[in-house]
Structures are given as C-alpha cells and as structure tokens.
Design a protein around this motif. Structure first.
Motif, short mmCIF file in Angstrom:
data_model
loop_
_atom_site.label_atom_id
_atom_site.label_comp_id
_atom_site.label_asym_id
_atom_site.label_seq_id
_atom_site.Cartn_x
_atom_site.Cartn_y
_atom_site.Cartn_z
N GLU A 8 45.44 25.47 28.97
CA GLU A 8 46.53 25.83 29.90
C GLU A 8 45.89 25.74 31.29
N SER A 9 46.63 25.26 32.29
CA SER A 9 46.01 25.09 33.61
C SER A 9 47.07 25.00 34.69
N LEU A 10 46.94 25.82 35.74
CA LEU A 10 47.96 25.81 36.80
C LEU A 10 47.67 24.78 37.89
N TRP A 11 46.39 24.71 38.31
CA TRP A 11 46.03 23.81 39.41
C TRP A 11 44.99 22.76 39.00
N GLY A 12 44.88 22.54 37.68
CA GLY A 12 44.05 21.43 37.20
C GLY A 12 42.58 21.73 37.04
N ASN A 13 42.17 22.97 37.28
CA ASN A 13 40.73 23.27 37.15
C ASN A 13 40.33 23.40 35.68
N THR A 14 41.10 24.15 34.92
CA THR A 14 40.81 24.27 33.49
C THR A 14 41.00 22.91 32.82
N ALA A 15 41.98 22.14 33.30
CA ALA A 15 42.21 20.79 32.76
C ALA A 15 40.99 19.91 33.00
N GLY A 56 44.20 38.33 35.33
CA GLY A 56 44.17 39.77 35.07
C GLY A 56 43.16 40.14 34.00
N MET A 57 42.00 39.51 34.04
CA MET A 57 40.91 39.76 33.08
C MET A 57 41.36 39.52 31.64
N SER A 58 42.27 38.59 31.46
CA SER A 58 42.73 38.20 30.13
C SER A 58 43.33 36.79 30.25
N ASP A 105 36.81 29.48 29.45
CA ASP A 105 37.77 29.83 30.50
C ASP A 105 37.26 29.40 31.85
N THR A 106 38.14 29.44 32.85
CA THR A 106 37.73 29.29 34.24
C THR A 106 37.99 30.63 34.91
N ARG A 107 37.06 31.04 35.76
CA ARG A 107 37.06 32.41 36.28
C ARG A 107 36.35 32.46 37.64
N VAL A 108 36.62 33.51 38.36
CA VAL A 108 35.85 33.73 39.58
C VAL A 108 34.57 34.46 39.21
N LYS A 109 33.61 34.40 40.11
CA LYS A 109 32.33 35.08 39.86
C LYS A 109 32.53 36.58 40.09
N PHE A 111 32.87 40.89 38.70
CA PHE A 111 33.34 41.82 37.67
C PHE A 111 34.62 41.36 36.97
N VAL A 112 35.58 40.83 37.74
CA VAL A 112 36.87 40.47 37.12
C VAL A 112 36.81 39.14 36.36
N GLY A 113 35.70 38.44 36.47
CA GLY A 113 35.57 37.14 35.84
C GLY A 113 35.23 37.24 34.36
C1 LIG Z 1 47.86 35.63 38.78
C2 LIG Z 1 46.39 35.32 38.75
C3 LIG Z 1 45.48 36.27 38.28
C4 LIG Z 1 44.11 35.97 38.25
N1 LIG Z 1 43.25 36.91 37.75
C5 LIG Z 1 41.93 36.60 37.64
C6 LIG Z 1 41.02 37.53 37.03
O1 LIG Z 1 41.36 38.63 36.61
N2 LIG Z 1 39.72 37.16 36.92
C7 LIG Z 1 39.27 35.92 37.35
O2 LIG Z 1 38.10 35.64 37.19
N3 LIG Z 1 40.11 35.03 37.96
C8 LIG Z 1 41.42 35.35 38.10
N4 LIG Z 1 42.27 34.44 38.67
C9 LIG Z 1 41.75 33.15 39.16
C10 LIG Z 1 41.95 32.08 38.10
O3 LIG Z 1 40.98 32.22 37.12
C11 LIG Z 1 41.94 30.69 38.75
O4 LIG Z 1 43.15 30.57 39.44
C12 LIG Z 1 41.82 29.61 37.67
O5 LIG Z 1 40.53 29.56 37.15
C13 LIG Z 1 42.20 28.25 38.20
O6 LIG Z 1 42.29 27.40 37.08
P1 LIG Z 1 43.56 26.47 36.83
O7 LIG Z 1 43.65 25.55 37.99
O8 LIG Z 1 43.23 25.75 35.57
O9 LIG Z 1 44.76 27.36 36.67
C14 LIG Z 1 43.64 34.73 38.72
C15 LIG Z 1 44.56 33.78 39.19
C16 LIG Z 1 45.91 34.07 39.21
C17 LIG Z 1 46.86 33.02 39.71
#
Ligand SMILES: Cc1cc2nc3c(=O)[nH]c(=O)nc-3n(C[C@H](O)[C@H](O)[C@H](O)COP(=O)(O)O)c2cc1C
Length: 179
Positions: A8-15, A56-58, A105-109, A111-113
């Motif tokens: 699943e991917s919103l902006w193509g990063n996970t894709a 949201g950490m899920s 998964d794709t995540r930010v660096k 605690f929430v990642g």
């Molecule tokens: C509604 C929303 C909630 C998010 N929550 C988190 C989060 O809890 N932890 C995290 O690491 N990144 C979070 N992110 C960042 C996403 O991980 C990031 O947008 C994603 O990796 C981009 O990949 P995509 O282009 O495949 O969607 C969140 C992004 C959105 C839009």
C-alpha cells in the motif's frame, strides 16, 4: 522462484521500496498494490512479501487516509493515492496459507517509526504464513510538500531494499523459517 510483493503506498515511497525488493529477489517477481492483486491469488507463489507505510505507529486506517484527504494539495505537489484498498483489509481477506513470507514498512526515524512491519507480521502469522525473518523498516524524511513519487526516501534506502530482497530469496529455501 515465484515471489509476490504486495504493498500500500500513498506517495510512491513504499511502492519504490517494493520494486527494489522485487529486483533483489529476481526478475520474475510480481509487484502489485492492494488493488492490483486479490488475496486469493497468493496461492501458487513461493514467497509473499508485504509492505506498508507506518501510520500512527501501525498500518494505515480509513481514518488516517481521511486525515490525508483533508490536507490541501498545493500547486506542483503530488496528491496522495487514496484509492488502494487498505492493506489491513487485504490481509484480513488473505486465505489461510503456509507460504513463506516477510514484511517491511516505510517510516520516519525515531520513536514513532515502528508498528508497521510488526503488525503485518502478526497478521501474516495469524493466517499461517511462515515468516522468514524480522520485518525491515526503510526510512523516509519528513517533507512539507511531496513533489515526486518516491522522493521522501532517504538516500541509499532503495539499494538497501534491493539487498534485503536478495537476502529474502536466499532465506526462502525449505526449512529456513524462524518461529
Ligand atoms: C496520517 C499519517 C500518519 C503517519 N504516522 C506515522 C507514524 O506513526 N510513524 C512513522 O514513522 N511515520 C508516520 N507517517 C509517515 C509515513 O510513514 C510516510 O508518509 C510514508 O512512509 C510514505 O510512504 P508512501 O509514499 O508509500 O505512503 C505518517 C504519515 C501519515 C500520512
């Protein structure tokens, strides 16, 4: 080996990560988002790799997508793709299967990642999948405005994804599953 990478991917990063993992696994690997492959089609594959952005950490939910849909999209910005079925739903509909599997998964660096790959793994195991290795996270950088698909990925992550895919191929031999 016949492998399927679903994302699943919103902006193509996970894709983009999914495609790099598929490259690493091998040329005949199929890559598809949740709207392009039915969970029933997993039958017949030797390896199933599943990935999602962390929300949201899920995993993304209807609510997290709704929050994105309310955001204004500025001129020259890439709108989020909100049409793909939720990966949660896709995994819910996955038939019972003992296929070898892995999650990313794709995540930010920071605690929430976390909470994406681990949730996918839990859902895969609940269906009977043989999870081969711990889920992997690929790092995105926070961007105020997304202008190009996949542009949030930290430098080097696609290379790392390709290598992780090559490692999965080696692991996907009989008898290598970890409990
Ligand atoms: C509604 C929303 C909630 C998010 N929550 C988190 C989060 O809890 N932890 C995290 O690491 N990144 C979070 N992110 C960042 C996403 O991980 C990031 O947008 C994603 O990796 C981009 O990949 P995509 O282009 O495949 O969607 C969140 C992004 C959105 C839009």
């Amino acid at each position: 080996m016949d492998a399927l990478v679903v994302y699943e991917s919103l902006w193509g990063n996970t894709a983009a990560v999914a495609r790099a993992i598929a490259d690493g696994i091998g040329p005949s690997t199929r890559v598809a988002h949740t709207g392009e492959v039915s969970p029933d089609d997993v039958v017949g594959f030797d390896l199933l790799v599943v990935g999602s952005p962390v929300h949201g950490m899920s995993l993304p939910t209807a609510d997290s997508l709704k929050s994105v849909s309310r955001r204004a999209v500025g001129s020259g910005e890439l709108p989020a793709d909100l049409e793909q079925p939720l990966l949660r739903t896709w995994l819910r509909d996955l038939p019972e299967t003992e296929v070898a599997a892995a999650a990313f998964d794709t995540r930010v660096k920071g605690f929430v990642g976390r909470g994406g790959a681990s949730t996918i793994e839990r859902l895969l195991r609940a269906k009977g999948c043989q999870v081969l290795t711990s889920g992997e996270g690929f790092v995105v950088l926070n961007q105020r405005a997304v202008r190009r698909a996949g542009s949030m990925l930290k430098e080097g992550e696609l290379h790392r994804a390709q290598e992780w895919g090559a490692g999965l191929k080696r692991l996907a031999l009989p008898g290598k599953a970890v409990p």
